[in-house]
Scaffold this motif. Sequence first.
Motif, PDB file in Angstrom:
ATOM      1  N   ASP A  58       0.905  -1.425   0.359  1.00  0.00           N
ATOM      2  CA  ASP A  58      -0.140   0.073   0.379  1.00  0.00           C
ATOM      3  C   ASP A  58       0.683   1.141   0.125  1.00  0.00           C
ATOM      4  O   ASP A  58       0.179   2.294   0.292  1.00  0.00           O
ATOM      5  N   TRP A  59       2.378   0.891  -0.433  1.00  0.00           N
ATOM      6  CA  TRP A  59       3.084   2.300  -0.567  1.00  0.00           C
ATOM      7  C   TRP A  59       2.967   3.070  -1.214  1.00  0.00           C
ATOM      8  O   TRP A  59       2.971   2.876  -3.036  1.00  0.00           O
ATOM      9  N   GLY A  60       2.421   4.608  -1.171  1.00  0.00           N
ATOM     10  CA  GLY A  60       2.246   6.129  -1.975  1.00  0.00           C
ATOM     11  C   GLY A  60       0.969   5.447  -2.387  1.00  0.00           C
ATOM     12  O   GLY A  60       0.454   6.186  -3.375  1.00  0.00           O
ATOM     13  N   ILE A  61      -0.018   4.268  -1.994  1.00  0.00           N
ATOM     14  CA  ILE A  61      -1.585   4.794  -2.631  1.00  0.00           C
ATOM     15  C   ILE A  61      -1.982   5.711  -2.014  1.00  0.00           C
ATOM     16  O   ILE A  61      -2.333   6.057  -0.466  1.00  0.00           O
ATOM     17  N   GLU A  62      -2.696   7.296  -2.388  1.00  0.00           N
ATOM     18  CA  GLU A  62      -4.110   7.732  -2.146  1.00  0.00           C
ATOM     19  C   GLU A  62      -5.072   7.321  -2.334  1.00  0.00           C
ATOM     20  O   GLU A  62      -6.035   6.891  -2.686  1.00  0.00           O
ATOM     21  N   SER A  63      -5.523   7.849  -0.669  1.00  0.00           N
ATOM     22  CA  SER A  63      -7.202   7.716  -0.947  1.00  0.00           C
ATOM     23  C   SER A  63      -8.319   7.947  -1.549  1.00  0.00           C
ATOM     24  O   SER A  63      -7.235   9.274  -2.238  1.00  0.00           O
ATOM     25  N   GLU A  64      -8.871   7.406  -1.598  1.00  0.00           N
ATOM     26  CA  GLU A  64     -10.137   8.176  -2.726  1.00  0.00           C
ATOM     27  C   GLU A  64     -10.409   9.401  -2.785  1.00  0.00           C
ATOM     28  O   GLU A  64     -10.239  10.794  -3.421  1.00  0.00           O
ATOM     29  N   GLU A  65     -10.558  10.687  -1.247  1.00  0.00           N
ATOM     30  CA  GLU A  65     -10.572  11.102  -0.758  1.00  0.00           C
ATOM     31  C   GLU A  65      -9.985  12.404  -1.472  1.00  0.00           C
ATOM     32  O   GLU A  65     -10.404  13.372  -1.755  1.00  0.00           O
ATOM     33  N   GLY A  66      -8.765  11.801  -1.894  1.00  0.00           N
ATOM     34  CA  GLY A  66      -7.821  12.690  -2.252  1.00  0.00           C
ATOM     35  C   GLY A  66      -7.464  12.950  -3.465  1.00  0.00           C
ATOM     36  O   GLY A  66      -6.570  13.888  -4.472  1.00  0.00           O
ATOM     37  N   TRP A  67      -8.645  11.791  -4.333  1.00  0.00           N
ATOM     38  CA  TRP A  67      -8.765  12.456  -6.139  1.00  0.00           C
ATOM     39  C   TRP A  67      -8.693  13.744  -6.552  1.00  0.00           C
ATOM     40  O   TRP A  67      -9.306  14.276  -6.125  1.00  0.00           O
ATOM     41  N   GLY A  68      -8.146  13.688  -7.542  1.00  0.00           N
ATOM     42  CA  GLY A  68      -8.568  14.770  -8.217  1.00  0.00           C
ATOM     43  C   GLY A  68      -9.973  14.417  -9.028  1.00  0.00           C
ATOM     44  O   GLY A  68     -10.480  13.129  -9.179  1.00  0.00           O
ATOM     45  N   THR A  69     -10.410  15.657  -9.626  1.00  0.00           N
ATOM     46  CA  THR A  69     -11.913  16.021 -10.539  1.00  0.00           C
ATOM     47  C   THR A  69     -11.509  16.369 -12.036  1.00  0.00           C
ATOM     48  O   THR A  69     -10.909  17.110 -11.904  1.00  0.00           O
ATOM     49  N   VAL A  70     -11.869  15.792 -12.396  1.00  0.00           N
ATOM     50  CA  VAL A  70     -11.897  15.890 -14.039  1.00  0.00           C
ATOM     51  C   VAL A  70     -13.530  16.534 -14.297  1.00  0.00           C
ATOM     52  O   VAL A  70     -14.335  15.978 -14.308  1.00  0.00           O
ATOM     53  N   TYR A  71     -13.729  17.467 -15.033  1.00  0.00           N
ATOM     54  CA  TYR A  71     -14.866  18.450 -15.328  1.00  0.00           C
ATOM     55  C   TYR A  71     -14.622  18.434 -17.115  1.00  0.00           C
ATOM     56  O   TYR A  71     -13.755  19.410 -17.298  1.00  0.00           O
ATOM     57  N   LEU A  72     -16.344  17.506 -17.200  1.00  0.00           N
ATOM     58  CA  LEU A  72     -15.788  17.757 -18.542  1.00  0.00           C
ATOM     59  C   LEU A  72     -17.093  18.200 -19.118  1.00  0.00           C
ATOM     60  O   LEU A  72     -18.258  18.956 -17.949  1.00  0.00           O
ATOM     61  N   GLU A  73     -17.431  18.774 -20.449  1.00  0.00           N
ATOM     62  CA  GLU A  73     -18.980  20.133 -20.966  1.00  0.00           C
ATOM     63  C   GLU A  73     -20.153  19.068 -20.314  1.00  0.00           C
ATOM     64  O   GLU A  73     -20.789  19.701 -19.330  1.00  0.00           O
ATOM     65  N   ASN A  74     -20.056  17.648 -19.900  1.00  0.00           N
ATOM     66  CA  ASN A  74     -21.263  16.808 -19.687  1.00  0.00           C
ATOM     67  C   ASN A  74     -21.157  15.914 -18.882  1.00  0.00           C
ATOM     68  O   ASN A  74     -21.552  15.102 -18.246  1.00  0.00           O
ATOM     69  N   LYS A  75     -20.104  16.175 -17.891  1.00  0.00           N
ATOM     70  CA  LYS A  75     -19.634  14.983 -17.150  1.00  0.00           C
ATOM     71  C   LYS A  75     -18.976  15.739 -15.935  1.00  0.00           C
ATOM     72  O   LYS A  75     -17.698  16.098 -16.378  1.00  0.00           O
ATOM     73  N   THR A  76     -18.603  15.373 -15.031  1.00  0.00           N
ATOM     74  CA  THR A  76     -17.722  15.307 -13.969  1.00  0.00           C
ATOM     75  C   THR A  76     -17.663  14.136 -13.209  1.00  0.00           C
ATOM     76  O   THR A  76     -18.447  13.442 -12.510  1.00  0.00           O
ATOM     77  N   TYR A  77     -15.888  13.718 -12.857  1.00  0.00           N
ATOM     78  CA  TYR A  77     -15.970  12.431 -12.012  1.00  0.00           C
ATOM     79  C   TYR A  77     -14.813  12.808 -11.686  1.00  0.00           C
ATOM     80  O   TYR A  77     -13.939  13.349 -11.704  1.00  0.00           O
ATOM     81  N   LYS A  78     -14.665  11.932 -10.648  1.00  0.00           N
ATOM     82  CA  LYS A  78     -13.339  11.463  -9.455  1.00  0.00           C
ATOM     83  C   LYS A  78     -11.990  10.850 -10.621  1.00  0.00           C
ATOM     84  O   LYS A  78     -12.515   9.854 -11.142  1.00  0.00           O
ATOM     85  N   TYR A  79     -10.991  11.402 -10.654  1.00  0.00           N
ATOM     86  CA  TYR A  79      -9.455  10.521 -11.494  1.00  0.00           C
ATOM     87  C   TYR A  79      -9.670  10.205 -10.601  1.00  0.00           C
ATOM     88  O   TYR A  79      -7.875  10.513  -9.469  1.00  0.00           O
ATOM     89  N   GLU A  80      -8.834   8.413 -10.205  1.00  0.00           N
ATOM     90  CA  GLU A  80      -8.305   8.360  -9.664  1.00  0.00           C
ATOM     91  C   GLU A  80      -6.132   8.256  -9.799  1.00  0.00           C
ATOM     92  O   GLU A  80      -6.447   8.341 -10.874  1.00  0.00           O
ATOM     93  N   THR A  81      -5.901   9.092  -8.138  1.00  0.00           N
ATOM     94  CA  THR A  81      -4.162   9.248  -8.697  1.00  0.00           C
ATOM     95  C   THR A  81      -3.306   7.817  -8.126  1.00  0.00           C
ATOM     96  O   THR A  81      -4.056   6.697  -7.642  1.00  0.00           O
ATOM     97  N   LEU A  82      -2.404   7.900  -9.709  1.00  0.00           N
ATOM     98  CA  LEU A  82      -1.890   6.684  -9.225  1.00  0.00           C
ATOM     99  C   LEU A  82      -1.306   6.794  -8.590  1.00  0.00           C
ATOM    100  O   LEU A  82      -0.520   7.784  -7.658  1.00  0.00           O
TER     101      LEU A  82
END
Length: 342
Positions: A268-292
Amino acid sequence: MDKIKTALVGYGAVGEKTHAPLITVCEELELVAVVERNKEKSKEKYPKIKIFRSIEELLEADAADLIVIVTPNHLHFEQAKLCLEKGKHVLVDKPVTLTSKEAEELNTLAKSKGLVLSVFQNRRLDGDFKTVQQLIKEGILGRLVHFESHFDRFRPRLVDNWREKDIPGNGITFDLGTHLIDQAYLLFGNPQWVYADIRSQRTDAVADDYFDITLGYDSIKVKLTASVLSNAPMPKFLLMGELGSYIKYGLDVQEKALKAGELPQGDDWGIESEEGWGTVYLENKTYKYETLRGDYRKFYPNIAKAIAGIEELDVKMSEAIAVLKIIESAFESNEVGKRIYL
């Protein structure tokens, strides 16, 4: 391959919390010596190592084949040069030197002796940066027009640290700026011009503690900034393209773990929890983008395999030299108040 005997020159916070743990978990390396001028602090965690009081004493004993230099920036050039002249492979904490001319001299020397010389750019292995690389490769945001990278902290009080003293190589630009510029260089190559605003904002500060650097390219604006007086949430990355935007908050989780004394081990070293993931904002869609996953553990095995001649260096001196030239242009731009064309 046999383990490469490795010595650490300098055992301050970065040497103790970052380099020593990463060396000790690297199967290809063996930490055999540490240079500490006055103390023997490293013996507490690594009782089998040998302590030397100077880099000259270390080289005279011929105790190691790889020398890792983690000393104040203004010492890097002379110490790295001395090690290379003695036939040692060298890794220098960033920046490798204070000027591109010095870095070029070291590069020439290392090549002439067939030695490995590299700089510790661990932020290439940040999870958020690797995620940005993937996001750009996938083209999710379309053609990029704006790339913004921050490294903000809140440290309003001056501390007794060489980085905040009136010595060459001090300040936040040589420290955090080296990381941000290196990342931008990897993504977009050499800019056409540099424009910079570099300041000392805290009361009685003698070293720069803020920068806002713009790198100019044909079709994208790259903005790199850092402050030690930022106590509000600021994005770590902000990307804007013709199809949408991406925003990410928070620093890579590895730094906090290393500072807490955690060994860089486990699945689990270097893995970020979902609450820290960034967000992608598209014209008709918004979603969390998993951090590698971020993984600094990959850095030292590459150094070892480069020494063994079975891999190319991930961080090349040509890249370090290019980054230093951008830093030099940033300081010049700040001095004259205009763009500096490369």
